[in-house]
Design a protein around this motif. Sequence first.
Motif, PDB file in Angstrom:
ATOM      1  N   UNK A   3       0.824  -1.210   0.000  1.00  0.00           N
ATOM      2  CA  UNK A   3       0.000   0.000   0.000  1.00  0.00           C
ATOM      3  C   UNK A   3       0.860   1.263   0.000  1.00  0.00           C
ATOM      4  N   UNK A   4       2.088   1.202   0.527  1.00  0.00           N
ATOM      5  CA  UNK A   4       2.943   2.390   0.535  1.00  0.00           C
ATOM      6  C   UNK A   4       3.478   2.689  -0.865  1.00  0.00           C
ATOM      7  N   UNK A   5       3.641   1.663  -1.728  1.00  0.00           N
ATOM      8  CA  UNK A   5       4.100   1.868  -3.098  1.00  0.00           C
ATOM      9  C   UNK A   5       3.046   2.584  -3.939  1.00  0.00           C
ATOM     10  N   UNK A   6       1.803   2.425  -3.624  1.00  0.00           N
ATOM     11  CA  UNK A   6       0.724   3.034  -4.392  1.00  0.00           C
ATOM     12  C   UNK A   6       0.727   4.555  -4.265  1.00  0.00           C
ATOM     13  N   UNK A   7       1.332   5.107  -3.215  1.00  0.00           N
ATOM     14  CA  UNK A   7       1.328   6.553  -3.026  1.00  0.00           C
ATOM     15  C   UNK A   7       2.512   7.239  -3.726  1.00  0.00           C
ATOM     16  N   UNK A   8       3.421   6.471  -4.277  1.00  0.00           N
ATOM     17  CA  UNK A   8       4.562   7.051  -4.978  1.00  0.00           C
ATOM     18  C   UNK A   8       4.131   7.569  -6.343  1.00  0.00           C
ATOM     19  N   UNK A   9       4.646   8.717  -6.788  1.00  0.00           N
ATOM     20  CA  UNK A   9       4.272   9.231  -8.108  1.00  0.00           C
ATOM     21  C   UNK A   9       4.851   8.351  -9.217  1.00  0.00           C
ATOM     22  N   UNK A  10       4.131   8.266 -10.314  1.00  0.00           N
ATOM     23  CA  UNK A  10       4.579   7.456 -11.446  1.00  0.00           C
ATOM     24  C   UNK A  10       5.698   8.149 -12.213  1.00  0.00           C
ATOM     25  N   UNK A  11       5.720   9.462 -12.202  1.00  0.00           N
ATOM     26  CA  UNK A  11       6.723  10.258 -12.911  1.00  0.00           C
ATOM     27  C   UNK A  11       7.591  11.008 -11.903  1.00  0.00           C
ATOM     28  N   UNK A  12       8.799  11.384 -12.309  1.00  0.00           N
ATOM     29  CA  UNK A  12       9.634  12.195 -11.404  1.00  0.00           C
ATOM     30  C   UNK A  12       8.936  13.509 -11.048  1.00  0.00           C
ATOM     31  N   UNK A  13       9.168  13.952  -9.860  1.00  0.00           N
ATOM     32  CA  UNK A  13       8.581  15.188  -9.370  1.00  0.00           C
ATOM     33  C   UNK A  13       9.628  16.291  -9.510  1.00  0.00           C
ATOM     34  N   UNK A  14       9.231  17.431 -10.071  1.00  0.00           N
ATOM     35  CA  UNK A  14      10.150  18.550 -10.205  1.00  0.00           C
ATOM     36  C   UNK A  14      10.539  19.094  -8.840  1.00  0.00           C
ATOM     37  N   UNK A  15      11.807  19.421  -8.691  1.00  0.00           N
ATOM     38  CA  UNK A  15      12.298  19.930  -7.417  1.00  0.00           C
ATOM     39  C   UNK A  15      13.313  21.018  -7.713  1.00  0.00           C
ATOM     40  N   UNK A  16      13.090  22.205  -7.238  1.00  0.00           N
ATOM     41  CA  UNK A  16      14.011  23.311  -7.468  1.00  0.00           C
ATOM     42  C   UNK A  16      14.073  24.195  -6.234  1.00  0.00           C
ATOM     43  N   UNK A  17      15.248  24.693  -5.963  1.00  0.00           N
ATOM     44  CA  UNK A  17      15.445  25.627  -4.861  1.00  0.00           C
ATOM     45  C   UNK A  17      16.134  26.853  -5.441  1.00  0.00           C
TER      46      UNK A  17
END
Length: 78
Positions: A3-17
Motif C-alpha cells: 500500500x505504501x508503493x501506491x502513493x509514490x508518483x509514477x513520474x519524477x517530481x520537479x524539485x528546485x530551490x
Amino acid sequence: MSSSDASLPAEPVGFAIDLTGHEMTRRAHVMAALGDDWDPVAALRGEEEAYDLLYSGLDEEQQRLYDALVAAGVLPRR
C-alpha cells in the motif's frame, strides 16, 4: 505491490530551490568581512609579487619542471 508503493508518483517530481537570496546575503557578508579599506588592485598586485618571488631563483631542474608545467597549461605563462 504494498500500500505504501501506491502513493509514490509514477513520474519524477520537479524539485528546485532558488538560492539567489542566499547568494546575495553571502556576498554581502563577504564584502563586510573584507572591510571598507579592502583594495582589490593592491591585493592582486601583492599576489603577483608573491608569484614573482615563488618562481624566482629556480635551479636548473626546477626551471625545467616549471617550463613543463607552463607548456602543459597547468601554470600560466608569466
